[in-house]
Write an enzyme that holds these catalytic residues in place. Structure first.
Site, mmCIF file in Angstrom:
data_model
loop_
_atom_site.group_PDB
_atom_site.id
_atom_site.type_symbol
_atom_site.label_atom_id
_atom_site.label_comp_id
_atom_site.label_asym_id
_atom_site.label_seq_id
_atom_site.Cartn_x
_atom_site.Cartn_y
_atom_site.Cartn_z
ATOM 1 C CE1 TYR A 65 -11.008 36.437 -15.637
ATOM 2 C CE2 TYR A 65 -10.448 35.197 -13.653
ATOM 3 C CZ TYR A 65 -10.587 35.266 -15.033
ATOM 4 O OH TYR A 65 -10.337 34.145 -15.795
ATOM 5 N NE ARG A 68 -13.968 33.129 -10.946
ATOM 6 C CZ ARG A 68 -13.047 32.532 -11.729
ATOM 7 N NH1 ARG A 68 -12.778 32.995 -12.938
ATOM 8 N NH2 ARG A 68 -12.372 31.491 -11.268
ATOM 9 C CD GLN A 100 -8.180 20.889 -12.155
ATOM 10 O OE1 GLN A 100 -8.742 21.131 -13.223
ATOM 11 N NE2 GLN A 100 -8.551 19.891 -11.370
ATOM 12 C CB VAL A 102 -7.446 30.900 -9.386
ATOM 13 C CG1 VAL A 102 -6.899 30.170 -10.610
ATOM 14 C CG2 VAL A 102 -8.928 31.217 -9.548
ATOM 15 C CG HIS A 118 -5.394 26.147 -13.808
ATOM 16 N ND1 HIS A 118 -6.541 25.384 -13.757
ATOM 17 C CD2 HIS A 118 -4.536 25.483 -14.610
ATOM 18 C CE1 HIS A 118 -6.364 24.293 -14.511
ATOM 19 N NE2 HIS A 118 -5.171 24.328 -15.019
ATOM 20 C CB CYS A 147 0.368 51.780 -18.385
ATOM 21 S SG CYS A 147 1.720 52.957 -18.584
ATOM 22 C CB CYS A 150 2.290 52.353 -22.983
ATOM 23 S SG CYS A 150 2.111 51.059 -21.741
ATOM 24 C CB THR A 188 -11.308 17.980 -10.541
ATOM 25 O OG1 THR A 188 -11.152 18.536 -11.841
ATOM 26 C CG2 THR A 188 -10.724 16.575 -10.478
ATOM 27 C CB SER A 189 -15.697 18.129 -14.029
ATOM 28 O OG SER A 189 -14.840 19.147 -14.549
HETATM 29 C C1 BV8 Z 1 -3.310 24.849 -22.786
HETATM 30 C C2 BV8 Z 1 -8.004 29.656 -14.390
HETATM 31 C C3 BV8 Z 1 -1.740 24.984 -24.535
HETATM 32 C C4 BV8 Z 1 -8.835 30.771 -14.930
HETATM 33 C C5 BV8 Z 1 -8.567 27.635 -15.661
HETATM 34 C C6 BV8 Z 1 -6.566 18.002 -24.217
HETATM 35 C C7 BV8 Z 1 -7.846 17.564 -24.456
HETATM 36 C C8 BV8 Z 1 -8.895 18.526 -24.609
HETATM 37 C C9 BV8 Z 1 -8.667 19.899 -24.483
HETATM 38 C C10 BV8 Z 1 -7.403 20.316 -24.242
HETATM 39 C C11 BV8 Z 1 -6.358 19.378 -24.127
HETATM 40 N N1 BV8 Z 1 -5.222 20.081 -23.860
HETATM 41 C C12 BV8 Z 1 -5.520 21.423 -23.839
HETATM 42 C C13 BV8 Z 1 -6.849 21.580 -24.079
HETATM 43 C C14 BV8 Z 1 -7.524 22.863 -24.108
HETATM 44 C C15 BV8 Z 1 -7.947 23.373 -22.724
HETATM 45 C C16 BV8 Z 1 -8.941 22.429 -22.097
HETATM 46 O O1 BV8 Z 1 -8.597 21.602 -21.277
HETATM 47 N N2 BV8 Z 1 -10.213 22.623 -22.503
HETATM 48 C C17 BV8 Z 1 -11.294 21.805 -21.904
HETATM 49 C C18 BV8 Z 1 -12.409 22.743 -21.478
HETATM 50 C C19 BV8 Z 1 -11.807 20.796 -22.900
HETATM 51 N N3 BV8 Z 1 -6.782 23.537 -21.854
HETATM 52 C C20 BV8 Z 1 -6.143 24.740 -21.891
HETATM 53 O O2 BV8 Z 1 -6.468 25.673 -22.602
HETATM 54 C C21 BV8 Z 1 -4.919 24.878 -20.991
HETATM 55 N N4 BV8 Z 1 -3.841 25.488 -21.724
HETATM 56 O O3 BV8 Z 1 -3.651 23.742 -23.138
HETATM 57 O O4 BV8 Z 1 -2.346 25.605 -23.391
HETATM 58 C C22 BV8 Z 1 -0.484 25.664 -24.690
HETATM 59 C C23 BV8 Z 1 0.660 24.950 -24.427
HETATM 60 C C24 BV8 Z 1 1.890 25.583 -24.636
HETATM 61 C C25 BV8 Z 1 1.940 26.912 -25.076
HETATM 62 C C26 BV8 Z 1 0.755 27.633 -25.278
HETATM 63 C C27 BV8 Z 1 -0.490 27.004 -25.071
HETATM 64 C C28 BV8 Z 1 -5.222 25.862 -19.822
HETATM 65 C C29 BV8 Z 1 -6.268 25.302 -18.933
HETATM 66 C C30 BV8 Z 1 -6.442 26.225 -17.692
HETATM 67 C C31 BV8 Z 1 -7.545 27.236 -17.892
HETATM 68 N N5 BV8 Z 1 -7.772 28.012 -16.659
HETATM 69 N N6 BV8 Z 1 -8.712 28.391 -14.542
HETATM 70 C C32 BV8 Z 1 -10.055 31.063 -14.067
HETATM 71 O O5 BV8 Z 1 -10.274 30.356 -13.058
HETATM 72 O O6 BV8 Z 1 -10.749 32.026 -14.418
HETATM 73 S S1 BV8 Z 1 -9.417 26.143 -15.807
HETATM 74 C C33 BV8 Z 1 -10.701 26.222 -14.624
HETATM 75 O O7 BV8 Z 1 -11.700 25.361 -15.107
HETATM 76 C C34 BV8 Z 1 -10.340 25.699 -13.259
HETATM 77 O O8 BV8 Z 1 -9.053 26.093 -12.845
HETATM 78 C C35 BV8 Z 1 -10.455 24.190 -13.466
HETATM 79 O O9 BV8 Z 1 -9.282 23.670 -14.042
HETATM 80 C C36 BV8 Z 1 -11.564 24.096 -14.502
HETATM 81 C C37 BV8 Z 1 -12.862 23.773 -13.837
HETATM 82 O O10 BV8 Z 1 -12.835 22.393 -13.610
HETATM 83 P P1 BV8 Z 1 -13.087 21.859 -12.101
HETATM 84 O O11 BV8 Z 1 -12.191 22.550 -11.164
HETATM 85 O O12 BV8 Z 1 -13.064 20.392 -12.194
HETATM 86 O O13 BV8 Z 1 -14.565 22.421 -11.770
HETATM 87 P P2 BV8 Z 1 -15.955 21.956 -12.407
HETATM 88 O O14 BV8 Z 1 -16.916 23.012 -12.034
HETATM 89 O O15 BV8 Z 1 -15.772 21.564 -13.838
HETATM 90 O O16 BV8 Z 1 -16.312 20.604 -11.602
HETATM 91 C C38 BV8 Z 1 -16.481 20.654 -10.204
HETATM 92 C C39 BV8 Z 1 -16.500 19.214 -9.725
HETATM 93 O O17 BV8 Z 1 -16.615 19.228 -8.301
HETATM 94 C C40 BV8 Z 1 -17.686 18.414 -10.277
HETATM 95 O O18 BV8 Z 1 -17.225 17.131 -10.699
HETATM 96 C C41 BV8 Z 1 -18.611 18.283 -9.052
HETATM 97 O O19 BV8 Z 1 -19.318 17.059 -9.063
HETATM 98 C C42 BV8 Z 1 -17.619 18.305 -7.914
HETATM 99 N N7 BV8 Z 1 -18.152 18.791 -6.638
HETATM 100 C C43 BV8 Z 1 -19.178 19.667 -6.431
HETATM 101 N N8 BV8 Z 1 -19.314 19.906 -5.081
HETATM 102 C C44 BV8 Z 1 -18.357 19.147 -4.447
HETATM 103 C C45 BV8 Z 1 -17.604 18.449 -5.437
HETATM 104 N N9 BV8 Z 1 -16.583 17.627 -5.119
HETATM 105 C C46 BV8 Z 1 -16.282 17.473 -3.793
HETATM 106 N N10 BV8 Z 1 -16.948 18.136 -2.789
HETATM 107 C C47 BV8 Z 1 -17.985 18.969 -3.082
HETATM 108 N N11 BV8 Z 1 -18.621 19.588 -2.092
#
Ligand code: BV8
Length: 238
Positions: A65, A68, A100, A102, A118, A147, A150, A188-189
């Site tokens: 982190y 980043r 999404q 941060v 997020h 801390c 603790c 977003t993917s």
């Molecule tokens: C939860 C913060 C439950 C941290 C992030 C349903 C189905 C399947 C799985 C699940 C489901 N429900 C829940 C899940 C599990 C999980 C999940 O979704 N897993 C996935 C991987 C299958 N979800 C969770 O765990 C969520 N929590 O469900 O909790 C719960 C409920 C109640 C009580 C307790 C628990 C939490 C999800 C959030 C996780 N944290 N980020 C950090 O950043 O370190 S997610 C993080 O990854 C990002 O925030 C973002 O959301 C994700 C990345 O995706 P994208 O942003 O789309 O980026 P990516 O690189 O994938 O794609 C980039 C895109 O841009 C591409 O398409 C590319 O072509 C395009 N691009 C490239 N260049 C450009 C462009 N577009 C335009 N212009 C350009 N120039």
């Protein structure tokens, strides 16, 4: 530019926008899937961004982190971020921006009322419920700071996989999706939920802006194959 989509933008009373890491790619912030450069290349971000990973190896996750944060501090918002902020300034109340990301670049571009699903990478919070002794300003420096009484650790104030999203923010985002005339899904993917689910519950037309195929193309009424900084200024100009 696709004139039909521009007509949708002009006609829409309420536009919801959902953005992902691609929104910040042209600012120099690698997307989540190609974020893993250099020493982080061998790690799966979905593995690192978890409470278990942090508890198992706090300094490794903290340093990821920190890496980043340093990168994000060096970049600035791009023409795509600015086009969204400008539209909101010209048309108050007509756009709800849900992200999404941060990195805080929407906020830095001046977008009002950004719904950050997020969290915010430049803020910390205590890993465990803080005791009276847990004072962040007096935390013992280190990876991570902790801390001195603790041992409670500071962690980035982001939502890790397996963690719930901030309920009020998610509810506002769902309300925006279910009452919009048009939803722009930018950079977003579409694989992470519940964020991606917002595009599937959109009441209005869905327009995807992405240079590559995404998991939400099937939910789209139009897919604009291009980048955020290229297409959003054209799409949102009056
Ligand atoms: C939860 C913060 C439950 C941290 C992030 C349903 C189905 C399947 C799985 C699940 C489901 N429900 C829940 C899940 C599990 C999980 C999940 O979704 N897993 C996935 C991987 C299958 N979800 C969770 O765990 C969520 N929590 O469900 O909790 C719960 C409920 C109640 C009580 C307790 C628990 C939490 C999800 C959030 C996780 N944290 N980020 C950090 O950043 O370190 S997610 C993080 O990854 C990002 O925030 C973002 O959301 C994700 C990345 O995706 P994208 O942003 O789309 O980026 P990516 O690189 O994938 O794609 C980039 C895109 O841009 C591409 O398409 C590319 O072509 C395009 N691009 C490239 N260049 C450009 C462009 N577009 C335009 N212009 C350009 N120039």
């Amino acid at each position: 530019m696709n004139e039909q989509v521009r007509d949708w933008v002009r006609a829409a009373r309420h536009i919801a926008v959902l953005t992902g890491a691609g929104m910040s790619a042209e600012s120099g912030v690698p997307t989540f899937r190609d974020a893993q450069t250099g020493l982080w290349a061998k790690f799966d971000p979905h593995q690192l961004a978890t409470e278990n990973a942090f508890r198992a190896n706090p300094s490794m996750v903290w340093d990821w982190y920190a890496f980043r944060r340093e990168m994000i501090a060096k970049v600035d918002s791009n023409a795509g971020h600015r086009a969204l902020a400008d539209f909101a300034r010209r048309h108050p109340g007509r756009m709800t921006l849900i992200t999404q990301n941060v990195d805080g670049l929407h906020q830095r571009a001046g977008s009002p009322g950004v719904l950050g699903l997020h969290g915010n990478i430049s803020q910390d919070k205590w890993l465990d419920t803080p005791h009276a002794c847990c004072n962040a300003d007096a935390a013992v420096p280190g990876s991570p700071p902790h801390c001195g009484v603790c041992g409670n650790m500071l962690r980035p104030d982001v939502v890790w996989f397996g963690e719930a999203l901030p309920l009020q923010t998610l509810t506002l985002a769902e309300n925006a999706a279910s009452s919009c005339d048009l939803m722009l899904v930018v950079g977003t993917s579409g694989v992470v939920y519940p964020a991606a689910g917002l595009a599937r519950m959109a009441a209005g037309k869905v327009v995807v802006v992405n240079p590559h195929p995404s998991d939400l193309d099937d939910a789209a009424d139009a897919v604009l194959s291009g980048t955020a900084a290229q297409l959003l200024p054209q799409l949102l100009e009056d």
